[in-house]
Write a protein that holds these residues in place. Structure first.
Motif, PDB file in Angstrom:
ATOM      1  N   GLU A 197      26.108  33.724  30.980  1.00 17.54           N
ATOM      2  CA  GLU A 197      25.833  34.801  30.028  1.00 17.54           C
ATOM      3  C   GLU A 197      26.774  35.964  30.322  1.00 17.54           C
ATOM      4  N   VAL A 198      27.220  36.627  29.254  1.00 15.62           N
ATOM      5  CA  VAL A 198      28.282  37.624  29.372  1.00 15.62           C
ATOM      6  C   VAL A 198      27.830  38.948  28.770  1.00 15.62           C
ATOM      7  N   SER A 199      28.158  40.027  29.448  1.00 13.78           N
ATOM      8  CA  SER A 199      27.805  41.374  28.998  1.00 13.78           C
ATOM      9  C   SER A 199      28.787  41.871  27.950  1.00 13.78           C
ATOM     10  N   PRO A 200      28.488  42.995  27.318  1.00  8.89           N
ATOM     11  CA  PRO A 200      29.519  43.686  26.537  1.00  8.89           C
ATOM     12  C   PRO A 200      30.699  44.066  27.426  1.00  8.89           C
ATOM     13  N   LEU A 201      31.814  44.334  26.786  1.00 11.53           N
ATOM     14  CA  LEU A 201      33.034  44.743  27.480  1.00 11.53           C
ATOM     15  C   LEU A 201      33.110  46.256  27.512  1.00 11.53           C
ATOM     16  N   ARG A 226      23.258  46.377  29.827  1.00 15.06           N
ATOM     17  CA  ARG A 226      23.278  45.944  28.431  1.00 15.06           C
ATOM     18  C   ARG A 226      23.039  44.438  28.326  1.00 15.06           C
ATOM     19  N   LEU A 227      23.496  43.691  29.319  1.00  9.05           N
ATOM     20  CA  LEU A 227      23.245  42.251  29.338  1.00  9.05           C
ATOM     21  C   LEU A 227      21.774  41.959  29.583  1.00  9.05           C
ATOM     22  N   ASP A 228      21.170  42.672  30.516  1.00  8.77           N
ATOM     23  CA  ASP A 228      19.765  42.446  30.861  1.00  8.77           C
ATOM     24  C   ASP A 228      19.124  43.781  31.225  1.00  8.77           C
ATOM     25  N   ALA A 265      17.093  36.162  22.471  1.00 15.33           N
ATOM     26  CA  ALA A 265      17.246  37.214  21.465  1.00 15.33           C
ATOM     27  C   ALA A 265      18.026  38.395  21.967  1.00 15.33           C
ATOM     28  N   ASN A 266      18.071  38.619  23.257  1.00 21.55           N
ATOM     29  CA  ASN A 266      18.748  39.823  23.741  1.00 21.55           C
ATOM     30  C   ASN A 266      19.822  39.500  24.766  1.00 21.55           C
ATOM     31  N   SER A 267      20.445  38.350  24.666  1.00 21.68           N
ATOM     32  CA  SER A 267      21.511  38.032  25.603  1.00 21.68           C
ATOM     33  C   SER A 267      22.629  37.312  24.893  1.00 21.68           C
TER      34      SER A 267
END
Length: 433
Positions: free
Chosen positions: A202-206, A299-301, A410-412
Motif C-alpha cells: 500500500e502506498v501513501s500520497p506523494l 494520510r495512508l493510515d 475504502a481509505n487506502s
C-alpha cells in the motif's frame, strides 16, 4: 609501530604457503591521517566512570584509492575527513562501552561504513584513566579491514534475522531529489508490487518537501517523499537488504552528510521488532519527529501508531511540518507536474484528521528505460556479504520502517491485486544520474 595482523586459517597465502600480511595487501593504496580528534564520553569499567564524561582523543589512519579524486579535484570522489571526524566524535559521545577495546572497534567500524575505505587504524587515548599509579597516557591501537566490517554486518541479533510465521506489516519510506525522482519512486513501487515476497503493498500520497540541511549548506532541490506499507514474512534484515539493493541499483552514493540522493529507501518500523543495533534501530529513533515521513504515512493510515503514539498526532506536532509543500494522492497514474498541486493543509491532532483519500490502483509505470533495475525476485539479486556496504544509520539521515494494522479498502491505496501485468525486470548494471 609496524602494523601486523596475526594470520588466521583464512588468511591469504603466497605461492609458498606463507601468510600474506594485511599491510602487504594495502600496497598501492593511499592514506589519510587525522591526529588528536578530541571528544568527551562516558566509558569505563569502574562505577566512578559512569557518572561524568572524561576526555578521549583519537589518531586515525585510513587507506583508500585517491586517484579518481586527484584527477577530478571533486570532494565527492574522495573520503571526506570532516565526516570521518564527526563520526569519531559521535561514537565517543554516544553509547557507553566498558572497555577501550570495544570503543576503538566501534570507531573503526563506523569509519568503515564508507565503502571506499579499505582499512583503518585507530589509536584511542584515554589520558585520565583511573589508576593508582602516576602515568601519562593509556592507549590502544587496532587495525580493521573491509573483511572485519563484512563480518560485523553479518552478525545481527537473532530478532532481526528471524522470519515470522505469518505475514506482518512493515513501513518503508521512499525519498529522492536527484535525477527523475518521480520516475524513480514509481519504479520502486512497481518493483515492490511485483516481488513475490510481498503479499500486499500500500502506498501513501506523494509529498514534495523542502530539504533538511546543515546550517550554511548549499541549496538542494526539493524532495519527493512517500511511505509504503508492505506485508511479508521477511526478516527485518532482509527488508534492510532490499532497501540497500534498491538504492544501489539507482546509483545511490553518500559522498557527505545530508547529500542529495537519487533514492532513499529506509525502514522505520517492523511489527513486533525492537532493536537498538546501530545498523538497524527499530522503531527508527527519529521517525517520530520527521514530517516528511509522518504526513504521508498519516494520510495512508490515519489510525497508525508509532511506539504507542498516533502518527497523525505526531505529524501535527512535527516542527518541520511547514516543509511539506504539496501532496498528490494519485501520483502513480498521473504526473503531478501536469495538474494543479494540492497545497498541504495544516494537520489537526488525531482523531479529527480526515480519512486518507481514496486512490487508484497502480497503472503501468511511465514508459522509460529501466536499465538500473534488476529483479525478478529481488532476493536473488542481493549482494553477498563481501559486497559494498553503506551507511545504515546516522544522526542526519532518516532510515525508515513501520508497521500497521490492515486498513480498509475504502481509505487506502492498495496494490495487493495489481490490475496490470507485472514488469519484466532484468539484471543489468547500475544507472548513474
Amino acid at each position: 609501530m609496524t602494523l601486523r595482523h596475526a594470520p588466521g586459517p583464512d588468511s591469504p597465502r603466497d605461492a609458498l604457503g606463507r601468510s600474506v600480511d594485511v599491510v602487504d595487501r594495502l600496497d598501492g593504496l593511499d592514506s589519510i591521517t587525522l591526529r588528536g580528534i578530541f571528544a568527551r564520553g562516558i566509558h569505563g569499567v569502574l562505577e566512578s566512570e559512569h557518572h561524568a564524561p572524561q576526555d578521549f582523543s583519537v589518531d586515525l589512519t585510513l587507506w583508500f584509492d585517491s586517484r579518481r579524486a586527484a584527477s577530478s579535484d571533486d570532494v565527492a570522489h574522495t573520503v571526506d575527513y570532516s565526516v570521518v571526524a564527526e563520526k569519531i566524535v559521535a561514537v565517543i559521545e554516544g553509547k557507553s562501552a566498558s572497555l577501550i577495546e570495544r570503543l576503538a572497534t566501534h570507531i573503526a567500524l563506523s569509519v568503515l561504513e564508507d565503502s571506499r575505505i579499505a582499512a583503518v587504524q585507530v589509536t584511542l587515548h584515554k589520558p585520565h584513566a583511573c589508576m593508582d599509579v602516576q602515568f601519562e597516557d593509556v592507549a590502544i591501537r587496532i587495525l580493521r579491514t573491509r573483511a572485519d566490517f563484512a563480518a560485523h554486518l553479518a552478525d545481527y541479533p537473532a530478532n532481526l534475522t528471524l522470519r515470522p510465521e505469518q505475514a506482518r506489516p512493515a513501513v518503508l519510506a521512499l525519498g529522492a531529489n536527484l535525477g527523475n525522482p518521480l520516475g524513480t519512486l514509481r519504479e520502486v513501487v512497481a518493483a515492490l508490487q511485483s516481488a513475490p515476497e510481498f503479499e500486499r503493498v500500500e502506498v501513501s500520497p506523494l509529498a514534495r518537501t523542502r530539504p533538511v540541511l546543515q546550517p550554511g549548506a548549499a541549496p538542494q532541490p526539493d524532495y519527493y517523499n512517500a511511505v509504503v506499507q508492505v506485508w511479508s514474512r521477511l526478516s527485518a534484515v532482509e527488508l534492510l537488504n532490499l532497501a540497500h539493493h534498491l538504492e544501489d541499483t539507482h546509483g545511490r552514493e553518500r559522498p557527505y552528510r545530508w547529500a542529495a540522493r537519487t533514492l532513499d529507501v529506509d525502514v522505520i518500523d517492523v511489527e513486533g521488532v525492537t532493536s537498538d543495533d546501530s545498523r538497524l534501530a527499530l522503531p527508527h529513533p527519529r521517525a517520530s519527529a520527521r514530517a516528511f515521513v509522518l504526513v504521508p504515512w498519516s494520510r495512508l493510515d490515519p489510525h497508525a501508531t508509532l511506539e504507542g503514539r498516533s502518527v497523525s498526532q505526531l505529524a501535527a506536532w512535527a516542527q518541520d511540518a511547514n516543509g511539506i509543500v504539496n501532496l498528490w494522492t494519485d501520483w502513480l497514474v498521473t504526473d503531478p507536474e501536469t495538474k494543479p498541486e494540492q497545497n498541504a493543509p495544516n494537520l489537526p491532532s488525531a482523531p479529527n484528521l480526515p480519512d486518507a483519500p481514496e486512490g487508484s490502483p497502480l497503472g503501468e509505470p511511465e514508459d522509460r528505460d529501466r536499465d538500473g533495475f534488476g529483479l525478478p525476485s529481488w532476493q536473488a539479486a542481493l549482494p553477498g556479504a563481501d559486497a559494498r556496504p553503506r551507511v545504515v544509520d546516522n544522526d542526519t539521515e532518516i532510515d525508515i520502517i513501520r508497521q500497521d494494522s490492515t486498513p480498509s479498502a475504502a481509505n487506502s491505496l492498495s496494490f495487493a491485486q495489481p490490475t496490470v501485468p507485472a514488469p519484466q525486470w532484468k539484471r543489468v548494471g547500475k544507472r548513474r544520474h
